[in-house]
Design an enzyme around this catalytic site. Sequence first.
Site, PDB file in Angstrom:
ATOM      1  N   TYR A   1       0.800  -1.237   0.000  1.00  0.00           N
ATOM      2  CA  TYR A   1       0.000   0.000   0.000  1.00  0.00           C
ATOM      3  C   TYR A   1       0.831   1.285   0.000  1.00  0.00           C
ATOM      4  O   TYR A   1       0.265   2.370  -0.096  1.00  0.00           O
ATOM      5  CB  TYR A   1      -0.947   0.004   1.214  1.00  0.00           C
ATOM      6  CG  TYR A   1      -1.984  -1.099   1.150  1.00  0.00           C
ATOM      7  CD1 TYR A   1      -3.057  -1.015   0.269  1.00  0.00           C
ATOM      8  CD2 TYR A   1      -1.879  -2.239   1.957  1.00  0.00           C
ATOM      9  CE1 TYR A   1      -4.005  -2.027   0.188  1.00  0.00           C
ATOM     10  CE2 TYR A   1      -2.823  -3.260   1.893  1.00  0.00           C
ATOM     11  CZ  TYR A   1      -3.884  -3.142   1.007  1.00  0.00           C
ATOM     12  OH  TYR A   1      -4.818  -4.148   0.924  1.00  0.00           O
TER      13      TYR A   1
ATOM     14  N   HIS B   1     -10.379   0.709  -5.459  1.00  0.00           N
ATOM     15  CA  HIS B   1      -9.388  -0.044  -4.679  1.00  0.00           C
ATOM     16  C   HIS B   1      -8.014   0.493  -5.040  1.00  0.00           C
ATOM     17  O   HIS B   1      -7.711   0.660  -6.238  1.00  0.00           O
ATOM     18  CB  HIS B   1      -9.450  -1.544  -4.992  1.00  0.00           C
ATOM     19  CG  HIS B   1     -10.709  -2.167  -4.503  1.00  0.00           C
ATOM     20  ND1 HIS B   1     -10.923  -2.448  -3.174  1.00  0.00           N
ATOM     21  CD2 HIS B   1     -11.846  -2.516  -5.161  1.00  0.00           C
ATOM     22  CE1 HIS B   1     -12.133  -2.961  -3.026  1.00  0.00           C
ATOM     23  NE2 HIS B   1     -12.715  -3.007  -4.209  1.00  0.00           N
TER      24      HIS B   1
HETATM   25  C1  DQA Z   1      -8.286  -2.557  -0.718  1.00  0.00           C
HETATM   26  C2  DQA Z   1      -8.193  -3.989  -1.238  1.00  0.00           C
HETATM   27  C3  DQA Z   1      -8.845  -4.962  -0.285  1.00  0.00           C
HETATM   28  O1  DQA Z   1      -8.728  -6.289  -0.771  1.00  0.00           O
HETATM   29  C4  DQA Z   1      -8.169  -4.901   1.059  1.00  0.00           C
HETATM   30  O2  DQA Z   1      -8.823  -5.750   1.968  1.00  0.00           O
HETATM   31  C5  DQA Z   1      -8.046  -3.512   1.592  1.00  0.00           C
HETATM   32  C6  DQA Z   1      -7.687  -2.435   0.667  1.00  0.00           C
HETATM   33  C7  DQA Z   1      -7.525  -1.584  -1.647  1.00  0.00           C
HETATM   34  O3  DQA Z   1      -7.797  -0.381  -1.557  1.00  0.00           O
HETATM   35  O4  DQA Z   1      -6.671  -1.998  -2.424  1.00  0.00           O
HETATM   36  O5  DQA Z   1      -8.143  -3.280   2.789  1.00  0.00           O
HETATM   37  O6  DQA Z   1      -9.630  -2.150  -0.687  1.00  0.00           O
END
Ligand code: DQA
Length: 144
Positions: free
Chosen positions: A22, A99
């Site tokens: 992330y 996402h």
């Molecule tokens: C997410 C992707 C999801 O699978 C994960 O559980 C998240 C973040 C993303 O922004 O990439 O918490 O939503």
Amino acid sequence: MKFLVINGVNLNMLGIREKDVYGNRSYDDLCNYIKEIASEEKVDLDIFFSNFEGEIVEKIQNSYAVYDGIIINPGAYAHYSIAILDALRSVNLPTIEVHLTDVMNRENYRRVLITSEACFLTIMGKGFEGYKEAIIKMKQKLGE
Ligand code: DQA
């Protein structure tokens, strides 16, 4: 035009959680980025965060007749929350799911997207930029 941005479970941990997945930027950085884009695009928006499914459901229910569109990153709830899907369908506002990561190219269990069934568009794998694209696409949709 007033939009609601909803960020769900664990997104407050940005900058701390799995940095290799992330990145280093924090949740505050994300909120500041979204506000910056909103002001550039001259869009009035509120940002709501919760780790709790029921709170997200309530916020969606209370959006009815208040907001013109919803941009939602439900976090992991995207993969299994029929309750959030039903809430989105109930208020029936134009909705975009975002996402940060490309969930189609991660673990298999992330490939199921339940809440996105209520969305006219799902954006993934573009990091913070995905929210910018969502704001622009929502403006276009409402201007149609
Ligand atoms: C997410 C992707 C999801 O699978 C994960 O559980 C998240 C973040 C993303 O922004 O990439 O918490 O939503």
